[in-house]
Design an enzyme around this catalytic site. Structure first.
Site, PDB file in Angstrom:
ATOM      1  N   SER A  76       0.812  -1.219   0.000  1.00 15.93           N
ATOM      2  CA  SER A  76       0.000   0.000   0.000  1.00 15.93           C
ATOM      3  C   SER A  76       0.845   1.268   0.000  1.00 15.93           C
ATOM      4  O   SER A  76       0.390   2.326  -0.410  1.00 15.93           O
ATOM      5  CB  SER A  76      -0.976  -0.001   1.188  1.00 15.93           C
ATOM      6  OG  SER A  76      -0.270   0.069   2.394  1.00 15.93           O
ATOM      7  N   ASN A 102       7.610  -8.521   0.857  1.00 17.49           N
ATOM      8  CA  ASN A 102       8.038  -7.175   1.250  1.00 17.49           C
ATOM      9  C   ASN A 102       7.461  -6.740   2.588  1.00 17.49           C
ATOM     10  O   ASN A 102       8.053  -5.914   3.279  1.00 17.49           O
ATOM     11  CB  ASN A 102       7.628  -6.192   0.143  1.00 17.49           C
ATOM     12  CG  ASN A 102       7.759  -4.749   0.587  1.00 17.49           C
ATOM     13  OD1 ASN A 102       8.866  -4.239   0.710  1.00 17.49           O
ATOM     14  ND2 ASN A 102       6.632  -4.099   0.867  1.00 17.49           N
ATOM     15  N   THR A 139      -3.234  -4.667   4.916  1.00 15.42           N
ATOM     16  CA  THR A 139      -3.895  -5.270   6.069  1.00 15.42           C
ATOM     17  C   THR A 139      -5.320  -4.759   6.280  1.00 15.42           C
ATOM     18  O   THR A 139      -6.062  -5.342   7.053  1.00 15.42           O
ATOM     19  CB  THR A 139      -3.090  -5.038   7.363  1.00 15.42           C
ATOM     20  OG1 THR A 139      -2.746  -3.660   7.427  1.00 15.42           O
ATOM     21  CG2 THR A 139      -1.832  -5.879   7.377  1.00 15.42           C
ATOM     22  N   ALA A 171      17.835 -10.001  13.083  1.00 13.92           N
ATOM     23  CA  ALA A 171      17.826 -11.467  13.063  1.00 13.92           C
ATOM     24  C   ALA A 171      16.867 -11.978  11.998  1.00 13.92           C
ATOM     25  O   ALA A 171      17.182 -12.908  11.239  1.00 13.92           O
ATOM     26  CB  ALA A 171      17.433 -12.016  14.432  1.00 13.92           C
ATOM     27  N   ALA A 172      15.686 -11.383  11.921  1.00 16.21           N
ATOM     28  CA  ALA A 172      14.702 -11.814  10.918  1.00 16.21           C
ATOM     29  C   ALA A 172      15.219 -11.533   9.508  1.00 16.21           C
ATOM     30  O   ALA A 172      15.071 -12.370   8.600  1.00 16.21           O
ATOM     31  CB  ALA A 172      13.369 -11.105  11.142  1.00 16.21           C
ATOM     32  N   SER A 180      17.291  -6.480   4.506  1.00 14.46           N
ATOM     33  CA  SER A 180      17.691  -5.142   4.945  1.00 14.46           C
ATOM     34  C   SER A 180      19.185  -5.107   5.178  1.00 14.46           C
ATOM     35  O   SER A 180      19.790  -6.132   5.539  1.00 14.46           O
ATOM     36  CB  SER A 180      16.980  -4.770   6.241  1.00 14.46           C
ATOM     37  OG  SER A 180      17.598  -3.632   6.825  1.00 14.46           O
ATOM     38  N   TYR A 211      14.759  -7.386  14.527  1.00 17.36           N
ATOM     39  CA  TYR A 211      14.614  -7.055  13.107  1.00 17.36           C
ATOM     40  C   TYR A 211      15.817  -7.579  12.306  1.00 17.36           C
ATOM     41  O   TYR A 211      15.647  -8.203  11.243  1.00 17.36           O
ATOM     42  CB  TYR A 211      14.499  -5.535  12.973  1.00 17.36           C
ATOM     43  CG  TYR A 211      14.172  -5.021  11.594  1.00 17.36           C
ATOM     44  CD1 TYR A 211      12.867  -5.082  11.101  1.00 17.36           C
ATOM     45  CD2 TYR A 211      15.155  -4.436  10.789  1.00 17.36           C
ATOM     46  CE1 TYR A 211      12.562  -4.582   9.841  1.00 17.36           C
ATOM     47  CE2 TYR A 211      14.860  -3.937   9.535  1.00 17.36           C
ATOM     48  CZ  TYR A 211      13.561  -4.006   9.064  1.00 17.36           C
ATOM     49  OH  TYR A 211      13.266  -3.515   7.822  1.00 17.36           O
TER      50      TYR A 211
END
Lengths: 81, 247
Positions: free
Chosen positions: B14, B89, B37, B156-157, B141, B154
């Site tokens: 969006s 994303n 969402t 770690a993901a 990232s 963040y």
């Protein structure tokens, strides 16, 4: 559904999926040992069977389908049509 | 047009980077399914696609719920056709120093930023394997590579996405499906606008190209990886960061 029809449809799928000649596929053929399938091929094969026979094959059942005959037996006793 | 007859699913489309990716892939000829969402945001996606003359749809999908993922993908495949490009994303931040981080902050990031990538990839795989082609592009990232104080969860993901992508690339390479990451640096979006002007200035000092990135800079990299030109590229991470981190 006749067993002969199931057998024919399964052999056709196996031939397409694994790129082997239908004539080479025997009921006792093992997908991995005789027809050269790798682990991803066997997953795809199960997916193709699910689609063809409109059923869902649980993982623990799928693991037991290693030969053409085992696939025929599974479909014969579990598929609805 | 490079992506004609392709169907691209982009999560979190969006605004920001996701929106830029949707518009860029659409411009290259792909049909676009963009997720959001809320109904309202999904409608905004419909609107900007329509304004840009791009075929496609916005749809409500909370990537935290696997039923919504599967139902959404079903809907897209019925109305636009088999998904050939998946861009993971959607992402959130829950920044905190580790000493103060709550379990919920950790879990929310793992769920939204990493588990959704697994579930979305799994859901599109059947169609891609059947088609013997496909592109999965995960938006990681720079902090997944460099680390960042206050972002253990963040980072770690985002680093997790890289290991995920390399492994999946090995699993399904034989089906001509490529899996890659794009790792944006500091891009001018709502997420980075949360930083103070002083923080932004300090960041720019470490960027050789001397500016924050634009969402379009990231979208261009995604469009390249989605195109036939990137046919022989898989398991890699394309850094789009103005030089702030060099691999």
């Amino acid at each position: 559904m006749e067993i002969a029809e199931i057998e024919q449809r399964i052999k056709k799928i196996v031939a397409e999926q694994l790129g082997v000649n239908e004539a080479e596929i025997k009921n006792e053929s093992s997908f991995v040992n005789d027809l050269g399938a790798d682990s991803l091929d066997t997953v795809e094969l199960v997916m193709a069977l699910e689609e063809e026979f409109e059923c869902e094959i649980p993982d623990e059942q799928a693991e037991k389908i290693n030969t053409v005959q085992e696939a025929i037996d599974y479909v014969a006793s579990n598929a609805s049509q | 047009m490079l992506l004609e007859h392709k169907v691209a699913l982009i999560t979190g489309a969006s605004r920001g980077i996701g929106k830029a990716i949707a518009l860029e892939l659409g411009k290259q000829g792909a049909s676009i399914a963009g997720t959001a969402t809320t109904e309202n945001s999904a409608h905004q996606i419909d609107q900007y696609l329509q304004d840009a003359n791009i075929k496609g749809m916005g749809l409500v999908m909370d990537v935290n719920h696997v039923e919504q993922i599967n139902a959404g993908i079903d809907r897209v495949q019925k109305s636009l056709g088999g998904i050939s490009i998946l861009v993971n994303n959607a992402g959130i931040t829950r920044d905190n120093l580790l000493a103060r981080m709550k379990d919920e902050e950790w879990d929310a990031i793992m769920q939204t930023n990493l588990k959704s990538v697994f579930q979305l990839s799994r859901a599109v795989l059947r169609a891609m394997m059947k088609a013997r082609s496909g592109r999965i592009i995960n938006i990681s990232s720079v902090v997944g590579a460099t680390g960042n104080a206050g972002q253990t969860n963040y980072a770690a993901a985002k680093a997790g996405m890289v290991g995920f992508s390399k492994s999946l690339a090995k699993e399904i390479g034989s089906r001509h499906i490529t899996v890659n990451c794009v790792a944006p640096g500091f891009i001018d979006t709502d997420m980075t606008r949360a930083l103070s002007p002083d923080q932004q200035q300090a960041l720019i000092q470490h960027i050789p190209l001397g500016r924050l990135g634009r969402p379009e800079d990231v979208a261009a990299a995604v469009a390249f990886l989605a195109s036939p030109a990137a046919d022989y590229i898989t398991g890699t991470t394309l850094h789009v960061n103005g030089g702030m981190y060099m691999d």
